[in-house]
Scaffold this motif. Structure first.
Motif, PDB file in Angstrom:
ATOM      1  N   VAL A 167      32.591  39.382  34.783  1.00 29.21           N
ATOM      2  CA  VAL A 167      33.168  39.339  36.021  1.00 29.21           C
ATOM      3  C   VAL A 167      32.470  38.876  37.200  1.00 29.21           C
ATOM      4  O   VAL A 167      32.495  38.213  38.161  1.00 29.21           O
ATOM      5  CB  VAL A 167      33.874  40.730  36.417  1.00 29.21           C
ATOM      6  CG1 VAL A 167      34.273  40.602  37.754  1.00 29.21           C
ATOM      7  CG2 VAL A 167      35.018  40.944  35.512  1.00 29.21           C
ATOM      8  N   LYS A 206      31.633  36.314  40.663  1.00 30.66           N
ATOM      9  CA  LYS A 206      31.436  36.790  41.757  1.00 30.66           C
ATOM     10  C   LYS A 206      30.276  35.856  42.359  1.00 30.66           C
ATOM     11  O   LYS A 206      30.149  35.349  43.593  1.00 30.66           O
ATOM     12  CB  LYS A 206      30.600  38.213  41.757  1.00 30.66           C
ATOM     13  CG  LYS A 206      31.521  39.496  41.501  1.00 30.66           C
ATOM     14  CD  LYS A 206      30.765  40.464  41.484  1.00 30.66           C
ATOM     15  CE  LYS A 206      31.850  42.027  40.736  1.00 30.66           C
ATOM     16  NZ  LYS A 206      31.061  43.141  40.578  1.00 30.66           N
ATOM     17  N   LEU A 219      53.658  35.715  43.319  1.00 29.56           N
ATOM     18  CA  LEU A 219      54.193  35.768  44.708  1.00 29.56           C
ATOM     19  C   LEU A 219      55.104  34.806  45.041  1.00 29.56           C
ATOM     20  O   LEU A 219      56.185  35.076  45.831  1.00 29.56           O
ATOM     21  CB  LEU A 219      52.962  36.133  45.821  1.00 29.56           C
ATOM     22  CG  LEU A 219      52.237  37.053  45.749  1.00 29.56           C
ATOM     23  CD1 LEU A 219      50.935  36.989  46.713  1.00 29.56           C
ATOM     24  CD2 LEU A 219      53.250  38.066  46.584  1.00 29.56           C
ATOM     25  N   PHE A 270      51.987  29.557  51.278  1.00 25.73           N
ATOM     26  CA  PHE A 270      51.316  30.730  51.749  1.00 25.73           C
ATOM     27  C   PHE A 270      49.933  31.063  51.436  1.00 25.73           C
ATOM     28  O   PHE A 270      49.180  31.952  51.804  1.00 25.73           O
ATOM     29  CB  PHE A 270      52.370  31.944  51.480  1.00 25.73           C
ATOM     30  CG  PHE A 270      52.392  32.195  49.859  1.00 25.73           C
ATOM     31  CD1 PHE A 270      51.700  33.113  49.162  1.00 25.73           C
ATOM     32  CD2 PHE A 270      53.439  31.371  49.300  1.00 25.73           C
ATOM     33  CE1 PHE A 270      51.988  33.229  48.131  1.00 25.73           C
ATOM     34  CE2 PHE A 270      53.629  31.677  47.969  1.00 25.73           C
ATOM     35  CZ  PHE A 270      52.629  32.465  47.506  1.00 25.73           C
ATOM     36  N   VAL A 271      49.439  30.368  50.305  1.00 19.75           N
ATOM     37  CA  VAL A 271      48.171  30.832  49.798  1.00 19.75           C
ATOM     38  C   VAL A 271      47.076  29.891  50.675  1.00 19.75           C
ATOM     39  O   VAL A 271      47.207  28.858  50.823  1.00 19.75           O
ATOM     40  CB  VAL A 271      48.031  30.480  48.312  1.00 19.75           C
ATOM     41  CG1 VAL A 271      46.666  30.548  47.929  1.00 19.75           C
ATOM     42  CG2 VAL A 271      48.991  31.045  47.498  1.00 19.75           C
ATOM     43  N   THR A 272      46.434  30.770  51.494  1.00 19.83           N
ATOM     44  CA  THR A 272      45.432  30.117  52.392  1.00 19.83           C
ATOM     45  C   THR A 272      44.163  30.067  51.909  1.00 19.83           C
ATOM     46  O   THR A 272      43.259  29.125  52.160  1.00 19.83           O
ATOM     47  CB  THR A 272      45.108  30.972  53.764  1.00 19.83           C
ATOM     48  OG1 THR A 272      45.205  32.523  53.109  1.00 19.83           O
ATOM     49  CG2 THR A 272      46.468  30.997  54.586  1.00 19.83           C
ATOM     50  N   ARG A 273      44.058  30.573  50.598  1.00 21.55           N
ATOM     51  CA  ARG A 273      42.517  30.431  50.064  1.00 21.55           C
ATOM     52  C   ARG A 273      42.708  29.834  48.875  1.00 21.55           C
ATOM     53  O   ARG A 273      42.544  29.634  47.485  1.00 21.55           O
ATOM     54  CB  ARG A 273      42.420  31.785  49.360  1.00 21.55           C
ATOM     55  CG  ARG A 273      40.875  31.972  48.999  1.00 21.55           C
ATOM     56  CD  ARG A 273      40.524  33.704  48.499  1.00 21.55           C
ATOM     57  NE  ARG A 273      39.480  33.732  47.789  1.00 21.55           N
ATOM     58  CZ  ARG A 273      39.022  33.336  46.595  1.00 21.55           C
ATOM     59  NH1 ARG A 273      39.977  32.863  45.747  1.00 21.55           N
ATOM     60  NH2 ARG A 273      37.785  33.605  45.958  1.00 21.55           N
ATOM     61  N   ARG A 281      36.829  42.249  47.762  1.00 19.21           N
ATOM     62  CA  ARG A 281      36.212  40.809  47.885  1.00 19.21           C
ATOM     63  C   ARG A 281      35.984  40.413  49.139  1.00 19.21           C
ATOM     64  O   ARG A 281      35.494  39.207  49.323  1.00 19.21           O
ATOM     65  CB  ARG A 281      37.402  40.182  47.355  1.00 19.21           C
ATOM     66  CG  ARG A 281      37.475  40.335  45.827  1.00 19.21           C
ATOM     67  CD  ARG A 281      38.722  39.423  45.261  1.00 19.21           C
ATOM     68  NE  ARG A 281      38.313  38.060  45.403  1.00 19.21           N
ATOM     69  CZ  ARG A 281      37.862  37.482  44.242  1.00 19.21           C
ATOM     70  NH1 ARG A 281      38.158  37.971  43.019  1.00 19.21           N
ATOM     71  NH2 ARG A 281      37.575  36.026  44.170  1.00 19.21           N
ATOM     72  N   GLU A 300      37.447  39.232  51.898  1.00 14.37           N
ATOM     73  CA  GLU A 300      37.899  37.898  52.225  1.00 14.37           C
ATOM     74  C   GLU A 300      39.251  38.254  53.099  1.00 14.37           C
ATOM     75  O   GLU A 300      39.483  37.429  53.606  1.00 14.37           O
ATOM     76  CB  GLU A 300      38.343  37.398  50.962  1.00 14.37           C
ATOM     77  CG  GLU A 300      39.367  37.788  50.146  1.00 14.37           C
ATOM     78  CD  GLU A 300      39.631  37.291  48.646  1.00 14.37           C
ATOM     79  OE1 GLU A 300      38.986  36.440  48.461  1.00 14.37           O
ATOM     80  OE2 GLU A 300      40.515  37.618  48.207  1.00 14.37           O
ATOM     81  N   GLY A 335      48.639  35.207  56.154  1.00 18.16           N
ATOM     82  CA  GLY A 335      47.936  34.838  54.984  1.00 18.16           C
ATOM     83  C   GLY A 335      47.571  35.979  54.284  1.00 18.16           C
ATOM     84  O   GLY A 335      47.099  35.707  53.224  1.00 18.16           O
ATOM     85  N   ARG A 368      44.864  37.393  48.865  1.00 20.05           N
ATOM     86  CA  ARG A 368      45.099  36.132  49.677  1.00 20.05           C
ATOM     87  C   ARG A 368      45.636  35.189  48.554  1.00 20.05           C
ATOM     88  O   ARG A 368      45.893  33.977  48.841  1.00 20.05           O
ATOM     89  CB  ARG A 368      43.904  35.521  50.152  1.00 20.05           C
ATOM     90  CG  ARG A 368      43.184  36.535  51.303  1.00 20.05           C
ATOM     91  CD  ARG A 368      42.114  35.600  52.010  1.00 20.05           C
ATOM     92  NE  ARG A 368      42.611  34.908  52.806  1.00 20.05           N
ATOM     93  CZ  ARG A 368      43.052  34.943  54.190  1.00 20.05           C
ATOM     94  NH1 ARG A 368      42.410  36.102  54.746  1.00 20.05           N
ATOM     95  NH2 ARG A 368      43.656  34.059  54.893  1.00 20.05           N
ATOM     96  N   VAL A 369      45.765  35.505  47.410  1.00 20.13           N
ATOM     97  CA  VAL A 369      46.145  34.434  46.233  1.00 20.13           C
ATOM     98  C   VAL A 369      47.654  34.898  45.656  1.00 20.13           C
ATOM     99  O   VAL A 369      48.042  36.018  45.789  1.00 20.13           O
ATOM    100  CB  VAL A 369      44.936  34.367  45.350  1.00 20.13           C
ATOM    101  CG1 VAL A 369      43.851  33.983  45.739  1.00 20.13           C
ATOM    102  CG2 VAL A 369      44.921  35.624  44.483  1.00 20.13           C
ATOM    103  N   PHE A 405      35.768  43.520  41.563  1.00 25.99           N
ATOM    104  CA  PHE A 405      36.064  42.283  41.965  1.00 25.99           C
ATOM    105  C   PHE A 405      37.444  41.957  41.976  1.00 25.99           C
ATOM    106  O   PHE A 405      37.762  40.830  41.953  1.00 25.99           O
ATOM    107  CB  PHE A 405      35.195  41.056  41.120  1.00 25.99           C
ATOM    108  CG  PHE A 405      34.964  39.577  42.117  1.00 25.99           C
ATOM    109  CD1 PHE A 405      34.380  39.995  43.364  1.00 25.99           C
ATOM    110  CD2 PHE A 405      35.117  38.761  41.404  1.00 25.99           C
ATOM    111  CE1 PHE A 405      34.082  38.871  44.153  1.00 25.99           C
ATOM    112  CE2 PHE A 405      34.938  37.504  42.276  1.00 25.99           C
ATOM    113  CZ  PHE A 405      34.400  37.697  43.694  1.00 25.99           C
TER     114      PHE A 405
END
Lengths: 890, 451
Positions: free
Chosen positions: A145, A149, A571, A582-585, B22, B24, B56, B74-75, B122
């Motif tokens: 993980v 990061k 989602l 809708f996903v801004t990232r 995270r 964000e 968002g 956000r995802v 995370f």
């Protein structure tokens, strides 16, 4: 440990920070630990304790894991605001990452990855490299993980130091927890990377399917989601994958079940065996239903997903409609979703049961739910022709209870039912009129007024009823005013007696002089001019037959539906919007170009009652956004007003003369003061043309030709100007006018109606209607693989199949028929013999990439052609039958 | 597949726990969330759906014992994963703290943060198994006395009335030692059935359904293997049967429509003799969930009559009959019925000698409410209510009142006939004989009689 943690929340009278500082530097371990706890407590309630940074970090070097964890927690929170001081912690981190205790090693790596300070990141690489190869799986899974990061902080570093390769190696790790985290990390990196990082091939597939069996439930979700992007190479591989995934349907964790469903649906697209597919559908039904036994929050997710699944594969839950009946203690958001699915699953077989439920819901307490239930009854009436009468009698029963909002909602849906089944149920109008005085909602009022206007000739006191509304004309909302205007005009045209005559004057006066609303004013002016120029023409326009509306409960566009189905259990499937919406990232490099289309599509689904069923659509001759006209203008300009954008009118000058077969006459010379126009849509080299022949039988030269198309179902519009030379008396000209699709779409049901206006400098504007010949719209890329054809045919419900027999058509040879059809982009798929009949299968594609599947049955040399089509948009089938007649015309 | 933040808010919107994984999501997400949920009014719905998007940021929430458990992201995550995770976090924390409420959270906030760091890294779920977490979590819980047990807590159903059960056992922490220092060796197996029945106005059953769970909570040391035997005549799946042997379905067999199992359950011999074997992890978990639509005898029969009695008056008679054996007692029975909205007054008349019964007319919601502390099997109770209207009613009065809905809990009774025949614990020694509690309970989910 003694006492309660909550005491750390209490404050003392003395300055808090100095006191904590003192305690943090105490020589006693326990006191220091207590002090750190107090600091953390202060931090969680939002107090600024960053000034204690050095003192807290000093407590970091301890063997006590509990204390160490607390300090780490503090560090994560404040390192960003104190980057220079954070460096003080680096040495301890590095040391900890080599501690004999695996928990401390993991903790060090985990925490360092959370501190987003560049200077710390540099020191992270070496320990991370070691930890990725640690003996202890807990350390390795934490390190996996940590790579994600690091990628988030510094992507280059991850690539340069070879962490991606190390991560990929972990996919083969013997510990499933490590595998799951490696998969999750790789999936995230791939999501944010432009180059291919993590692609699943058959080797990784096998590895991951094996790991799936040993993973924790959460790991299973990570792996299933990563695998759902894999495209099997052939049906057999797809079946194998499905077989390995099916046992997951029995999992108690809903996320695992839905991810497995997604994976199975995805692979089913490739499977050709009908038996296997039927079996899979049977296997998926019980677990899907079981999701509705979970907490209401999960039920909501399940229902939003099921909504999509039944649109694609209605058979899966066709027999389970009872489980979607609302429970009295369901939260409102669950009830609303259940209603949607009940409408989707309603069929001739279960409609009685369904109506009984709806009727019950319509007497419940929650007003919004009641309204939706009443609407649901109307939607079933529109969807199921054979049940329409029963639906209406339930609506009438409800109206009789006289609950105000029920009555109003019922009137709105009954108006739609009248549109769907014209001249069938008018006997109930009398009952509706009883509730006239109680209507206070604009939509209900507008609907009632529309009904009165539409059936004015059958309502004895229609003038009286409308008059009662007219009194308050200036105060009514625009929606009602527009309907009042149209209804009064209809009344006048149907019963041109004294009273309606007076009424029309009042209305026109009100709607032209007393209003600021340009839509209303324009519509009123048009009526005014029509009525004063030619009342007969006005009749033709205003009282023209309306296209029949269809059910809107299968609203999602096929392309959007497919994309959403690929996103089951995300989602996206809950919002019914594609992720980009809708996903801004999201990384920018993969932004799809068709974004706008999708967004538009999803908005349609949000407002299912817009457009097609709104009463405004009934007067479809009137543009909605016509520019404001201050006063009646001279006639030639009417073209601009009538068809909307006058700038789009193009002058005609360059001559072209292609040749072709005789075109049907659309404007006979007798109606065109000597100008005769013949025209038809055709297709050449992938381009749609409006092929025209203009003949001047008048006594004068005609020039300055212009053409305009009204909004139509396929949005056909001219690309460029109409190129016709000045026509001498007795001469003619041919032209091929290039057309585009999807330019000016009409709302409302699909129809072949194409309204055209042509003008020249000498004559009034000529309006005529033409039919859109569907085969001119079939695109060149309509050829389908056999498997896809079968799959598509099967996936569409039977209600999407439409048949027609043509007794007058004789097929002389299969080959020539296929050639004929191929010329119009209907592609041959397969042929079989049924007795002495030939059965042909063909595919085609209509605009917006909607597949169109055709089955033709005929005996060569004998009259009779049976034609069956199946398509997601069956409302265009009648257009196809018209096309068949044209094509096979002797 | 990851969340960005996790937080717990009180009913008033106070921050109880907040962890950002995270960094964000912009600051103020807790306030944004709370405001949105409190003043939800979209699509005509008055209650916020569990998932929504604001600027968002996607917010997920579940309500557990009156607290909001919230995650943001956000995802495009799996929503069922996040909602399930929120439920599990609540369960893990309850395993550790024994009781879940604002007070226990505040007293144990360090432990809670330690747990949250092991459960999610995370934003990725790592584990929600109390058993696994025990190796990584070092803080000890400070147990809060369960003085104010929330009625929503599933454990609460056992604490009322049933003296044979140790009421506090289910609310004790899985990891904490008892005051004596030693832990009592015991294991709880609860068969909880939530039933939904809809009666037509003529008393026929329109729909009936059982949502069942075999819930286990083990306090056994050393994790011995356990075998759980269910009815031998248990069948799964309705689909396979032909219409001809339909009659046999009303016989002795128990037919489940569908079931699923906890990941620790091994089904090696399930097909042959209907036994489940497992090494129970610590903490509370569902061994098996099942669903049934096979016919069963509803525990209560409801008979409702509403009649006009003059121009502005009507009378309601509700009769309930308990259709279960007389050694079984249902408790906390509530009957509700919406009355016509022009009802201005209701006066009640209970049967002679009625004890432990309460009646109420809620003016604001026009709701008739009848509470009975307990109902003994076989008993019948009647309520008469005289209604006064503020205006004349039009049309059919039965259309403007009802349906009658019921909530109840019946301990030591289950309608499905599914049974745990025996519960075998692998013996460590001959003297090892831990306490075993196998308990049944039936609860109303949606129990409705139309009128």
């Amino acid at each position: 440990m003694s006492g309660h943690d909550s005491k750390y929340f209490s404050t003392t009278k003395k300055g808090e920070i100095p006191e904590l500082k003192e305690e943090l530097n105490s020589q006693y371990k326990d006191k220091r630990k207590d002090a750190v706890k107090k600091v953390i407590a202060a931090m969680t309630v939002g107090k600024d304790v960053s000034s204690l940074f050095t003192d807290v970090v000093n407590c970091m070097q301890t063997e006590n894991l509990e204390l160490k964890k607390l300090v780490y927690l503090y560090l994560i929170n404040y390192a960003k605001s104190q980057p220079d001081l954070a460096i003080l912690a680096v040495n301890t981190f590095v040391k900890d990452s080599q501690d004999p205790n695996p928990l401390i090693r993991a903790l060090a790596v985990r925490t360092m990855g959370c501190i987003r300070v560049d200077k710390i990141t540099e020191y992270l690489c070496d320990p991370l490299q070691k930890c990725l190869k640690d003996d202890d799986p807990y350390v390795r899974k934490t390190a996996a993980v940590c790579v994600a990061k690091l990628f988030d902080i510094n992507a280059e570093l991850v690539e340069d130091r070879g962490f991606l390769e190390a991560l990929k190696d972990l996919i083969s790790d013997n510990n499933p927890m490590v595998v799951a985290n490696a998969v999750a990390a790789l999936a995230e990196i791939q999501e944010n990377s432009t180059s291919p990082v993590f692609e699943i091939n058959s080797t990784t597939l096998t590895k991951l399917l094996t790991a799936l069996n040993e993973c924790t439930e959460w790991g299973q979700v990570f792996i299933l989601d990563a695998l759902s992007k894999y495209k099997a190479t052939d049906p057999r591989e797809a079946e194998n994958i499905v077989e390995r995934v099916t046992p997951r349907l029995q999992h108690a964790n809903c996320a695992v079940v839905l991810s497995a469903v997604k994976m199975i649906l995805q692979q089913m697209e490739l499977i050709t065996s009908t038996d296997v597919i039927r079996n899979l559908c049977k296997k998926m039904a019980p677990p899907l239903v079981t999701l509705l036994s979970a907490e209401p929050e999960i039920q909501y997710v399940a229902l939003r997903n099921i909504n999509l699944i039944v649109q694609k594969r209605p058979t899966i839950l066709a027999h389970e409609i009872k489980v979607f009946f609302c429970k009295y203690n369901d939260p409102i958001y669950v009830k609303m979703e259940k209603l949607e699915i009940m409408i989707k699953l309603a069929s001739d077989r279960n409609i009685d049961q369904v109506l009984l439920e709806f009727k019950e819901y319509a007497t419940e307490v929650d007003v919004d739910f009641v309204r939706k239930a009443v609407r649901a009854i109307g939607r079933c009436a529109i969807k199921l022709e054979r049940a329409a009468e029963r639906c209406i009698s339930v609506l009438l029963e409800l109206i009789k209870i006289k609950v105000n909002y029920v009555v109003q909602e019922a009137i709105i849906v009954i108006k739609d039912i009248f549109r769907r089944y014209p001249n069938t149920y008018e006997s109930i109008i009398a009952t509706l009129c009883e509730s006239l005085d109680t209507l206070d909602e604009p939509e209900a009022k507008a609907s009632m007024i529309w009904i009165i206007g539409e059936y004015a000739e059958r309502i004895d006191n229609a003038d009286e009823l409308l008059e009662s509304f007219l009194e308050n004309f200036p105060e009514e909302p625009a929606q009602v005013q527009l309907q009042l205007l149209t209804a009064t005009v209809k009344l006048f045209l149907k019963k041109p007696t004294e009273r309606p005559q007076l009424m029309i004057q009042v209305v026109l006066q009100n709607a032209t002089v007393e209003t600021d609303n340009p839509d209303l004013r324009d519509r009123a002016f048009i009526y005014w001019r029509l009525l004063s120029t030619d009342p007969e023409a006005a009749k033709d326009v205003v009282l023209a037959e309306k296209p029949v509306i269809t059910d809107d409960s299968n609203q999602l566009e096929p392309s959007l539906l497919d994309e959403l189905l690929a996103n089951i259990s995300t989602l996206s499937s809950v919002y019914h919007k594609p992720p980009e919406a809708f996903v801004t990232r999201l990384k920018t490099s993969v932004q799809k170009t068709e974004d706008d289309d999708y967004v538009e599509g999803s908005e349609i689904s949000v407002n299912p009652n817009d457009g097609a069923t709104s009463p405004q659509a009934t007067s479809s001759y009137v543009p909605q956004q016509a520019p404001a006209a201050a006063a009646p203008a001279p006639v030639p300009d009417l073209l601009g007003d009538l068809m909307g954008d006058s700038a789009a009118i193009v002058p005609v000058d360059e001559p072209v003369t292609p040749s072709g077969r005789p075109l049907p006459v659309v404007l006979p010379a007798s109606s065109g003061q000597g100008l005769q126009i013949s025209a038809q849509l055709t297709r050449q080299d992938g381009q749609v043309f409006y092929s025209m022949l203009l003949e001047n039988n008048s006594q004068s030269v005609l020039d300055g030709f212009m053409i305009q198309f009204n909004k139509n179902s396929f949005g056909l519009a001219a690309v460029g100007p109409l190129q016709v030379p000045p026509l001498q008396p007795g001469s003619s000209a041919r032209t091929m006018l290039p057309m585009v699709l999807l330019q000016n779409m009409s709302t409302g049901p699909t129809s072949s109606l194409l309204q055209v206006a042509v003008k020249n400098n000498q004559q009034p504007v000529w309006y005529f209607t033409d039919k859109i010949v569907l085969h001119a719209l079939f695109s060149e890329d309509g050829r389908m693989e056999r498997g896809t054809f079968l799959e598509t045919w099967r996936s569409l419900p039977d209600s999407n199949e439409v048949q027609k027999e043509f007794t007058g058509i004789t097929i002389t040879s299969v080959e020539s028929t296929l050639d004929l059809l191929a010329a119009s982009n209907m592609f041959f798929i397969a042929k079989r013999k049924n007795g002495n009949q030939d059965v042909l299968y063909l595919s085609a594609k209509v605009p917006r990439d909607v597949p169109f599947l055709i089955e033709l049955t005929a005996m060569v040399g004998q009259p009779g052609l049976k034609c069956a089509v199946k398509t997601p948009t069956p409302e265009i089938a009648p257009l196809f039958f018209e096309a068949v007649e044209i094509l096979f015309m002797p | 597949m990851m969340i960005s933040q996790f937080f717990v808010l009180s009913q008033r919107g106070d921050n109880i726990v907040f962890r950002d994984y995270r960094a964000e999501v912009p600051k103020g997400s807790t306030e944004t969330f709370f405001r949105k949920v409190k003043f939800w009014k979209e699509d005509g719905n008055a209650e916020a759906p569990p998932i929504f998007n604001v600027d968002g940021v996607n917010y997920f929430h579940v309500k557990v014992v009156g607290l909001y458990f919230v995650a943001t992201t956000r995802v495009n995550v799996s929503p069922s994963l996040v909602l399930e995770l929120l439920q599990r976090i609540a369960r893990v924390i309850k395993d550790y703290l024994g009781v879940l409420n604002e007070d226990s959270f505040r007293k144990n906030f360090v432990l809670v943060y330690e747990l949250l760091d092991e459960v999610v890294d995370f934003g990725y779920v790592q584990t929600t198994s109390t058993e696994v977490l025990k190796s990584y979590v070092f803080n000890e819980p400070i147990v809060v006395a369960p003085t104010r047990l929330q009625p929503i807590d599933p454990a609460a159903i056992f604490t009322q009335g049933a003296k044979r059960m140790p009421g506090t056992a289910v609310t004790k922490s899985v990891v904490a030692n008892e005051p004596g220092g030693r832990r009592r060796e015991e294991i709880f197996v609860d068969i909880i059935e939530k039933i939904s029945v809809t009666f037509s106005s003529s008393g026929y059953i329109l729909t009936s359904e059982i949502d069942g769970t075999i819930q286990m909570k083990s306090y056994l040391s050393g994790n011995p293997e356990i075998r759980l035997a269910l009815n031998e005549d248990l069948n799964i799946g309705r689909g396979g049967r032909s219409v001809y042997d339909y009659r046999s379905s009303s016989g002795s067999g128990v037919i489940l429509d569908d079931c699923n199992f906890h990941e620790s359950v091994r089904l090696d011999s399930f097909d042959s003799d209907r036994t489940l074997s497992l090494v129970p992890p610590d903490g509370e978990f569902p061994v098996m969930n099942y669903r049934m639509t096979q016919e069963f005898k509803p525990p209560f029969h409801v008979n409702t009559l509403i009649e006009e009695a003059g121009r502005l008056k009507a009378e309601v008679i509700i009769k309930i009959r308990a259709e279960f054996p007389s050694d079984i007692i249902a408790n906390t029975v509530t009957i509700q019925m919406p009355l016509p909205n022009y009802t201005s007054r209701a006066s009640f008349e209970l049967e002679a000698g009625a004890a432990g019964q309460k009646t109420d007319f809620k003016e604001s919601t026009k709701m008739l409410e009848w509470n009975l502390k307990k109902i003994v099997g076989g008993a019948e109770h009647t309520l008469r209510a005289k209604l006064t209207f503020s205006q004349e009613f039009h049309g059919n009065i039965t259309k403007e009142a009802g349906p009658v809905s019921m909530t109840f809990t019946i301990p030591m009774y289950n309608v499905s006939k599914l049974q745990v025949k025996y519960l075998q614990i692998a013996k460590k020694s001959s003297s090892y004989n831990p306490y075993r509690w196998v308990r049944y309970v039936t609860q109303a989910n949606s129990y409705v009689a139309r009128i």
